[in-house]
Enzyme design. Sequence first.
Site, PDB file in Angstrom:
ATOM      1  N   GLU A  94     133.708  33.382 136.619  1.00 53.70           N
ATOM      2  CA  GLU A  94     133.486  33.153 135.190  1.00 53.70           C
ATOM      3  C   GLU A  94     132.140  33.726 134.751  1.00 53.70           C
ATOM      4  OE1 GLU A  94     135.638  32.066 133.157  1.00 53.70           O
ATOM      5  OE2 GLU A  94     137.143  31.266 134.561  1.00 53.70           O
ATOM      6  N   CYS A 100     136.177  22.456 134.310  1.00 49.06           N
ATOM      7  CA  CYS A 100     135.544  23.573 135.018  1.00 49.06           C
ATOM      8  C   CYS A 100     134.389  24.113 134.188  1.00 49.06           C
ATOM      9  CB  CYS A 100     136.574  24.651 135.331  1.00 49.06           C
ATOM     10  SG  CYS A 100     137.809  24.043 136.509  1.00 49.06           S
ATOM     11  N   HIS A 152     137.249  30.600 139.146  1.00 47.64           N
ATOM     12  CA  HIS A 152     138.604  30.058 139.042  1.00 47.64           C
ATOM     13  C   HIS A 152     139.534  30.794 140.006  1.00 47.64           C
ATOM     14  CE1 HIS A 152     138.288  27.899 134.983  1.00 47.64           C
ATOM     15  NE2 HIS A 152     138.986  27.072 135.748  1.00 47.64           N
TER      16      HIS A 152
END
Length: 200
Positions: free
Chosen positions: A80, A142, A166
């Site tokens: 991310e 998350c 992820h």
Amino acid sequence: MKKLLLTGFEPFLDHKMNPTEMIVKELDGKTIGAFEIIGHVLPVDYEQASPKLLNLVDELEPDAVIALGLAAGRNKITPERVAINVNDGVKDNSGRVPVDQPIIEGGPAAYFSMLPIREMVNALLEEGIPAEISNTAGTYLCNNVMYSVLHELEKRGGEFPAGFIHVPASFELGTQDGRLSCWPLKTIQEAVEVCIRMVN
Ligand code: PCA
């Protein structure tokens, strides 16, 4: 030896398992690249996840933090790029459903990952593992833990590799939902190891 705190999450919603939980348990205590891995599982709970993570950071004083989470439906490993100051998700495991709430009242809108996300993606692609940088970690747990850990590190003024990756569903989840893109757990674990080797 340097320490890397690697977190995963417990199962949530109707997923009967979470591959990130299995992976952090499997890698706990192993040496990968420059790091001894310290694996921990976080609760899928808006009030408990980030306090648990920040306590671990205080207690263990790791040299790097990688948090992992399941993104069921994605078909690539996705480091991310950014975490945003919003809790706005589906139900957590305690039944909370926040709407448009800041994670940190008055906190900055967003933080960029401190992990070498481009190097991670390139290394994964070289190994033949599908990967790309993701530009949204969502607004669920998350994103919440990624924002919280980066906010804390910013407050401490440290240059510190920390961020979030992820991963896709594993076969076990694919047998539950036949439409889900799913990978062997072992391949997801190998991908995580490739990413860890890019951190220094
Ligand atoms: N994935 C969720 C929370 C826990 C997990 O493994 C998310 O993407 O926010």
